[in-house]
Design an enzyme around this catalytic site. Structure first.
Site, PDB file in Angstrom:
ATOM      1  N   CYS A   2       0.763  -1.429   0.070  1.00 59.48           N
ATOM      2  CA  CYS A   2       0.014  -0.255  -0.036  1.00 59.48           C
ATOM      3  C   CYS A   2       0.932   1.229   0.002  1.00 59.48           C
ATOM      4  CB  CYS A   2      -0.722  -0.021   1.255  1.00 59.48           C
ATOM      5  SG  CYS A   2      -1.672  -1.393   1.446  1.00 59.48           S
ATOM      6  N   ARG A  27       1.308   1.715  -6.089  1.00 59.94           N
ATOM      7  CA  ARG A  27       1.537   0.813  -5.128  1.00 59.94           C
ATOM      8  C   ARG A  27       0.321  -0.013  -4.607  1.00 59.94           C
ATOM      9  NH1 ARG A  27       6.738   1.855  -2.224  1.00 59.94           N
ATOM     10  NH2 ARG A  27       5.610   0.368  -0.529  1.00 59.94           N
ATOM     11  N   TRP A  74      -3.591  -1.912  -1.237  1.00 55.61           N
ATOM     12  CA  TRP A  74      -3.539  -3.193  -2.057  1.00 55.61           C
ATOM     13  C   TRP A  74      -3.986  -4.093  -1.151  1.00 55.61           C
ATOM     14  CZ3 TRP A  74      -1.257  -7.917  -2.299  1.00 55.61           C
ATOM     15  CH2 TRP A  74      -1.112  -8.589  -3.490  1.00 55.61           C
ATOM     16  N   ASN A 100       0.952  -0.059   6.348  1.00 60.08           N
ATOM     17  CA  ASN A 100       1.533  -0.651   5.027  1.00 60.08           C
ATOM     18  C   ASN A 100       2.126  -1.838   5.543  1.00 60.08           C
ATOM     19  OD1 ASN A 100       2.694  -1.521   2.459  1.00 60.08           O
ATOM     20  ND2 ASN A 100       4.338   0.009   2.522  1.00 60.08           N
ATOM     21  N   GLY A 101       1.926  -3.115   5.292  1.00 59.46           N
ATOM     22  CA  GLY A 101       2.519  -4.243   5.841  1.00 59.46           C
ATOM     23  C   GLY A 101       1.564  -5.272   6.244  1.00 59.46           C
ATOM     24  N   GLU A 482      10.292 -13.305 -19.792  1.00 62.10           N
ATOM     25  CA  GLU A 482      10.153 -11.604 -19.727  1.00 62.10           C
ATOM     26  C   GLU A 482       9.152 -11.273 -20.543  1.00 62.10           C
ATOM     27  OE1 GLU A 482      10.435  -9.924 -17.204  1.00 62.10           O
ATOM     28  OE2 GLU A 482      10.434  -7.858 -17.853  1.00 62.10           O
ATOM     29  N   LYS A 486       5.516  -9.704 -19.508  1.00 60.06           N
ATOM     30  CA  LYS A 486       5.354  -8.204 -19.723  1.00 60.06           C
ATOM     31  C   LYS A 486       3.762  -8.207 -20.354  1.00 60.06           C
ATOM     32  CE  LYS A 486       7.211  -6.197 -17.612  1.00 60.06           C
ATOM     33  NZ  LYS A 486       8.368  -6.550 -17.011  1.00 60.06           N
ATOM     34  N   GLU A 489       0.933  -9.326 -17.983  1.00 60.16           N
ATOM     35  CA  GLU A 489       0.581  -8.435 -16.694  1.00 60.16           C
ATOM     36  C   GLU A 489       0.026  -7.219 -17.372  1.00 60.16           C
ATOM     37  OE1 GLU A 489       3.732  -7.322 -14.281  1.00 60.16           O
ATOM     38  OE2 GLU A 489       5.331  -7.039 -15.768  1.00 60.16           O
ATOM     39  N   HIS A 505       7.732 -31.141 -26.013  1.00 59.83           N
ATOM     40  CA  HIS A 505       7.334 -31.947 -24.766  1.00 59.83           C
ATOM     41  C   HIS A 505       6.041 -31.394 -24.001  1.00 59.83           C
ATOM     42  CE1 HIS A 505      11.225 -33.956 -24.800  1.00 59.83           C
ATOM     43  NE2 HIS A 505      11.601 -32.751 -24.883  1.00 59.83           N
ATOM     44  N   LYS A 604       3.299  -2.382  -7.224  1.00 57.37           N
ATOM     45  CA  LYS A 604       4.783  -2.308  -7.779  1.00 57.37           C
ATOM     46  C   LYS A 604       5.650  -2.860  -6.831  1.00 57.37           C
ATOM     47  CE  LYS A 604       7.931  -0.598 -10.080  1.00 57.37           C
ATOM     48  NZ  LYS A 604       8.087  -1.113 -11.360  1.00 57.37           N
TER      49      LYS A 604
HETATM   50  C1  F6R Z   1       6.850  -7.357 -13.336  1.00 56.58           C
HETATM   51  C2  F6R Z   1       7.674  -6.858 -12.054  1.00 56.58           C
HETATM   52  C3  F6R Z   1       7.745  -7.695 -10.844  1.00 56.58           C
HETATM   53  C4  F6R Z   1       8.927  -7.200 -10.126  1.00 56.58           C
HETATM   54  C5  F6R Z   1       8.764  -8.282  -8.901  1.00 56.58           C
HETATM   55  C6  F6R Z   1      10.323  -7.931  -7.896  1.00 56.58           C
HETATM   56  O1  F6R Z   1       6.987  -6.285 -14.293  1.00 56.58           O
HETATM   57  O2  F6R Z   1       7.900  -5.556 -11.943  1.00 56.58           O
HETATM   58  O3  F6R Z   1       7.712  -9.213 -11.173  1.00 56.58           O
HETATM   59  O4  F6R Z   1      10.025  -7.598 -10.989  1.00 56.58           O
HETATM   60  O5  F6R Z   1       7.783  -7.917  -8.109  1.00 56.58           O
HETATM   61  O6  F6R Z   1      10.250  -6.830  -7.761  1.00 56.58           O
HETATM   62  P1  F6R Z   1      11.565  -5.991  -7.218  1.00 56.58           P
HETATM   63  O7  F6R Z   1      12.623  -5.916  -8.388  1.00 56.58           O
HETATM   64  O8  F6R Z   1      11.361  -4.614  -6.537  1.00 56.58           O
HETATM   65  O9  F6R Z   1      12.167  -6.931  -5.932  1.00 56.58           O
END
Ligand code: F6R
Length: 609
Positions: A2, A27, A74, A100-101, A482, A486, A489, A505, A604
């Protein structure tokens, strides 16, 4: 996950909190709220949904007062609802808390507090906090917060205000990030420096089990026993406009376009010429320790894990140290065989990801030395690492990571080459060629960004597809994973990332005209084998987008569409390949009208396990 923000000063506090929350919305964005104190009364506005709803609620019924706390949520405990959104209040409505937490022992505390007569309004873990503060409050808010925290297990950053002491804002943390912003005749709190950067560039970074008592003119930092703590002022190293969209439709688009310059900045001071040794400040390892390394374990989550996969490949190939990569959430629950002189490399944009931090602690307790590759400065992971290399991406606000990924990859490459120089594990000619390739990246990435319209054109052919498959092999298995992450998500298109070697497989069963495949087939070790995979897909009427080196007509002849990348050594190529794959995901999601900077269910920074 959050976002929290707070203000005390002479201005309308709720307006400043709302502005801060806008910068924190990435966030979490399922509900939001603000509490402010005016004339000895505490008032709250809370809404479900994004901040526009809170803005509308405040326009309809403004919140006045010079001290306020705000929150964007969140959901972890309890669905998004007005009752579950923050700030949460004590029974008498005079104490408000944003959090937050996760409070792990909340159900036990809730039962106790209920037995003592406290009435709860929400399903959240947070709500125990205002009731605990109320229980301990005897006229000193800071004292009551400190006592309440002693009862808590888990992770938290709190902002607390009380109608009986409108001249005070109290903040505290354990495990979740929190800073106090230093103004003139006004002060701030925030879970993220970006929220208050336009107001000040000076902050105190609060440590675990520390409290801040904040008034308009003063900030006192203490431990939970209220012993004073001295802390140096930290200066935020980026300008206020770094957290603005700068004319781009989305932060993600802006951040994709920042990559050429970001790569240049990340190289600056570290690699200046193919003939000069790499300089890696902050690594925290002596040359002897590097020579003695027996194992390197990369660990991370999500996109950062994909960067770790590249790190594993290049460390093995160039530095010739046995290397592994593991998801942070998995590493913690394994019992890896430890060797003497093991190095754990934690990769994280935020430096606050709970699983990465727990994996770090686990590896440390088993005797590994820890080097972290981070973006956000002075994070929890930074503080617990033996060495930190900053990727220097500047703030990344788009929830889908883009520039942090390419810089994480680059930093693993720089570190592996540095190790190779110290260990003399690669021939000088090879090292020179690799350095040239890294130095060429800013121009190559700028060129790739200039080709955006071509990628957009390809996106028009696929944005309505329900399914996709991303295939790569060797170091570019990471690129395939990756690319798929992308796309899924931000566009919500089902996207599988697979090793092309695994296709027969299982995944080949998915191939049909409605599933498009992105095949990464740049020149290198797996080139011929990848061509075989493309042919197998085409034989089953699956459309294929090839990602290949400029002018490779062998591939173009077999694919329906092409994403071109300039040639470079295969182990360097995940950086160039990332650019068109990010742009493809971006444009597909944009064509589908999705909320790209705030994808559903995501946040994030994942500060909970
Ligand atoms: C995807 C994304 C997440 C972060 C993951 C780790 O686009 O951003 O998969 O890479 O949550 O986050 P960090 O790098 O902050 O530890």
């Amino acid at each position: 996950m959050c976002g929290i923000v707070g203000y005390i000063g002479k201005r309308q506090a709720s307006e400043i909190c709302l502005e801060g929350l806008r910068r924190l919305e990435y966030r979490g964005y399922d509900s939001a709220g603000i509490a402010a104190i005016r004339d000895g009364q505490l008032e709250v506005r809370k809404v479900v949904g994004k901040l526009v709803n809170l803005t509308a609620a405040l326009e309809e019924a403004p919140l006045l007062g010079n001290v306020a706390i705000g929150h964007t949520r969140w959901a972890t405990h309890g669905k998004p609802s007005v009752a579950n959104s923050h700030p949460h209040l004590s029974c008498d409505g005079r104490i408000a808390v944003v959090h937050n937490g996760i409070i792990e022992n909340y159900s036990q505390l809730r039962e106790q507090l209920q037995a003592e007569g406290h009435r709860f309004q929400s399903e959240t873990d947070t709500e125990v906090m205002p009731h605990l503060v109320e229980k301990y409050y005897e006229g000193d808010l800071r004292q009551a917060v400190a006592q309440a925290i002693e009862d808590l297990e888990g992770a938290f950053a709190f902002g607390v205000i009380c109608a009986d002491s409108p001249e005070q804002l109290v903040a505290a943390r354990r495990f979740s990030p929190l800073v106090v912003g230093i103004g003139e005749g006004e002060n701030y709190i925030a879970s993220d420096m970006g929220a208050i950067r336009p107001k000040t560039d000076k902050v105190y970074v609060i440590g675990d089990d520390e409290l801040a008592l904040i008034t308009t003119d003063d900030i006192e930092l203490t431990d939970l026993a209220l012993n004073p703590i001295e802390r140096e002022i930290f200066t935020i190293p980026w300008p206020p406009e770094a957290a603005e969209k700068g004319g781009h439709k989305h932060f993600m688009h802006k951040e994709i376009h920042e990559q050429a310059e970001a790569i240049h900045n990340c190289l600056a001071g570290r690699l200046s010429s193919p003939d000069k040794p790499i300089v890696l400040e902050g690594l925290g390892l002596s040359d002897q320790e590097i020579r003695d390394l027996r194992k390197v374990v990369f660990t991370a989550c999500g996109t950062a894990y994909h960067a770790g996969m590249v790190g594993r490949s290049v460390t093995e190939a160039w530095a010739r140290v046995p290397s592994e990569v593991d998801l942070a959430a998995e590493l913690q629950v394994r019992d890896p065989v430890m060797l003497d002189n093991t190095l754990a490399v934690v990769v994280s944009q935020s430096g606050e990801t709970a699983d990465s931090l727990l994996a770090l602690r686990d590896m440390k307790s088993k005797g590994a030395k820890i080097v972290s590759l981070l973006n956000v400065v002075d994070s929890s992971i930074a503080r617990e690492s033996d060495g930190v290399i900053y990727i220097q991406a500047g703030p990344e606000i788009g929830v889908a990571s883009t520039k942090a990924y390419t810089l994480q990859v680059l930093t693993t490459q720089l570190m592996a080459l540095y190790f190779a120089e110290v260990r003399q594990s690669a021939a000088p000619d090879q090292i020179r060629t690799l350095k040239e390739a890294l130095l060429a990246l800013p121009d190559q990435v700028a060129e790739l960004l200039a080709r955006e319209d071509d990628v957009k054109q390809v996106a028009t052919h696929y944005y309505h597809s329900p399914n996709s498959l991303f295939l790569g092999r060797g170091v570019n298995l990471a690129s395939a994973l990756e690319g798929a992450l992308k796309l899924k998500e931000i566009s919500y298109i089902h996207a599988e990332g697979y090793s092309a070697g695994e296709m027969k497989h299982g995944p080949i069963a998915l191939v049909e005209p409605d599933l498009f495949t992105v095949a990464i087939v740049v020149k290198g070790l797996v080139y011929e084998k990848m061509i075989g995979n493309i042919q197998e897909i085409k034989a089953r009427q699956g459309p294929v987008i090839g990602v290949a080196n400029d002018g490779d007509n062998v591939i173009a002849d077999q694919c329906d569409d092409m994403l071109w990348v300039p040639p470079c050594p295969e182990l360097v190529s995940p950086i160039t390949i990332a650019i068109p794959l990010q742009l493809l995901a971006y444009h597909i999601a944009d064509m589908r009208g999705e909320d790209i900077d705030q994808p559903r269910n995501l946040a994030k920074t994942v500060t909970v396990e």
